[in-house]
Design a protein around this motif. Sequence first.
Motif, PDB file in Angstrom:
ATOM      1  N   THR A  69       0.827  -1.212   0.000  1.00 24.75           N
ATOM      2  CA  THR A  69       0.000   0.000   0.000  1.00 24.75           C
ATOM      3  C   THR A  69       0.859   1.259   0.000  1.00 24.75           C
ATOM      4  O   THR A  69       0.499   2.252  -0.629  1.00 24.75           O
ATOM      5  N   GLY A  70       2.002   1.230   0.707  1.00 27.48           N
ATOM      6  CA  GLY A  70       2.872   2.391   0.734  1.00 27.48           C
ATOM      7  C   GLY A  70       3.509   2.685  -0.613  1.00 27.48           C
ATOM      8  O   GLY A  70       3.694   3.846  -0.974  1.00 27.48           O
ATOM      9  N   ARG A  71       3.849   1.644  -1.371  1.00 27.93           N
ATOM     10  CA  ARG A  71       4.501   1.852  -2.665  1.00 27.93           C
ATOM     11  C   ARG A  71       3.516   2.203  -3.781  1.00 27.93           C
ATOM     12  O   ARG A  71       3.816   3.013  -4.654  1.00 27.93           O
ATOM     13  N   TRP A  72       2.345   1.570  -3.770  1.00 25.75           N
ATOM     14  CA  TRP A  72       1.453   1.634  -4.923  1.00 25.75           C
ATOM     15  C   TRP A  72       0.251   2.565  -4.750  1.00 25.75           C
ATOM     16  O   TRP A  72      -0.385   2.929  -5.744  1.00 25.75           O
ATOM     17  N   PHE A  73      -0.061   2.946  -3.518  1.00 27.17           N
ATOM     18  CA  PHE A  73      -1.263   3.748  -3.281  1.00 27.17           C
ATOM     19  C   PHE A  73      -0.924   4.982  -2.450  1.00 27.17           C
ATOM     20  O   PHE A  73      -0.300   4.866  -1.390  1.00 27.17           O
ATOM     21  N   GLN A  74      -1.361   6.134  -2.940  1.00 22.88           N
ATOM     22  CA  GLN A  74      -1.398   7.313  -2.091  1.00 22.88           C
ATOM     23  C   GLN A  74      -2.845   7.623  -1.734  1.00 22.88           C
ATOM     24  O   GLN A  74      -3.142   7.981  -0.603  1.00 22.88           O
ATOM     25  N   ALA A  75      -3.746   7.436  -2.686  1.00 27.38           N
ATOM     26  CA  ALA A  75      -5.175   7.497  -2.406  1.00 27.38           C
ATOM     27  C   ALA A  75      -5.665   6.118  -1.962  1.00 27.38           C
ATOM     28  O   ALA A  75      -5.081   5.094  -2.326  1.00 27.38           O
ATOM     29  N   HIS A  76      -6.679   6.102  -1.142  1.00 35.14           N
ATOM     30  CA  HIS A  76      -7.357   4.865  -0.700  1.00 35.14           C
ATOM     31  C   HIS A  76      -6.443   3.953   0.122  1.00 35.14           C
ATOM     32  O   HIS A  76      -6.661   2.739   0.160  1.00 35.14           O
ATOM     33  N   GLN A  77      -5.425   4.506   0.776  1.00 38.16           N
ATOM     34  CA  GLN A  77      -4.516   3.643   1.539  1.00 38.16           C
ATOM     35  C   GLN A  77      -5.244   2.871   2.635  1.00 38.16           C
ATOM     36  O   GLN A  77      -5.022   1.670   2.827  1.00 38.16           O
ATOM     37  N   GLY A  78      -6.095   3.563   3.379  1.00 37.72           N
ATOM     38  CA  GLY A  78      -6.808   2.893   4.468  1.00 37.72           C
ATOM     39  C   GLY A  78      -7.713   1.789   3.966  1.00 37.72           C
ATOM     40  O   GLY A  78      -7.762   0.693   4.525  1.00 37.72           O
TER      41      GLY A  78
END
Length: 437
Positions: free
Chosen positions: A121-130
């Motif tokens: 999630t840290g590498r691939w997502f900035q939106a919708h992380q939660g």
Amino acid sequence: MHYAWVVAGVALVVLVGSAGFRSTPGLMMDALNSEFGWSHATVSSAVSVNLTLYGLTAPFAAALMDRFGVRLVTVCALLLIATGSGLTVLMTEPWQLVLCWGVLVGLGSGSMAGAFATTITGRWFQAHQGLVTGVLTAAGAAGNLVFMPVLAALVTGHGWRTAVVVVSLAATAVAVPVLLLMRERPADLGLLPLGAQEQPAPPAVTGSALARSLRVLKEAAGTRAFWLLAGSFAICGATTAGLVGTHFIPAAHDHGMPVTTAAGLLALVGIFDVLGTVASGWFTDRFDSRALLIVYYALRGVSLLFLPQLFADSLRPPILAFVIFYGLDWVATVPPTIALCRRHFGADAPVVFGWVLAAHQIGAALVASLAGLARDRFGDYDLAWYVAGGLCALAVLLCLGLARRGPAAPADLAAPTAPAAPAGPTGPAVLGVVADG
């Protein structure tokens, strides 16, 4: 469709499988007792080693993924699980169970623990992380949903050896989509992380994974936030994987419930945990993570205090109500705990969460072993359930001690570890975040 969703899908398959693999010893407890005469405490010792290594491997696995890549580490971990579970069919002594299921499967599953989801999630997502964190966390529950009833039927109808062979083959099969579809970072495909406006700073991959893991631990251990998160998450592990995940089936069987029925109830916990954990990820994007943890631990403690009065020899409404209520809370704690790690520790959050997860698993291992001893000593699990309810009250107090504010800068939340900046007032933002924590 952004390729981040493909990577998340592969991670989901991996986590579904690893959850199912870990659930097997609880199903085999009575079978091993019948064949070898091994006590609940003896089998629980292997589960304790498994849970401990599962936790202690996580922070180093996060650093190894930064150093050598997610795909290589994950494939090696799956093959380690396949080897450990496959060799179990040859065992005749308790130490062999500890070696195969405790050490090998523990190391393999620990390499795909919570730090894996945090890294993805840290590498691939900035939106919708939660939200994505919640979905990947819920994959553990889905693993129980998929495997528990099947493995219970195999243990009952065909023997425990058939069940562990199925686990070994499944772990090998899961490695295939990882090899074919997993990619390390969006930049490898010329993409930005989903929702990002600019490419994050390149990661620092110099130095050993061991040194980085220990450095991050040393820095984090100097903060109050780390110890409060680690303490509350240790109680989370004690009251889920350590107690319910390991001993719910034999406890229900003590009251005359068939193993297959008890396994079905534990799988039902998994169904509702999918709903609860995805919802928790959605809540984490919108509400204070600290407040969420307080609510989750309080509700869990109340449900465990009532559990000893709900067991019966058949499926009845009270135990079904517990399963639904408890299932919604099972690992709903993970998304807000990860969010708090990001808030206080920025780019080092995956490794910090790995150490927090280590505390989770140490708590689980201690209670898995102690509950087995209590069952052998007193003839039932009642004391274990009551103590677990009290521990949840302690977790509420620990969460109350966390700071309400102090979020990391947005760039820190998704960016991998960048090269160190000069020390002093203009030093890296993460140090300011840690100091504030």
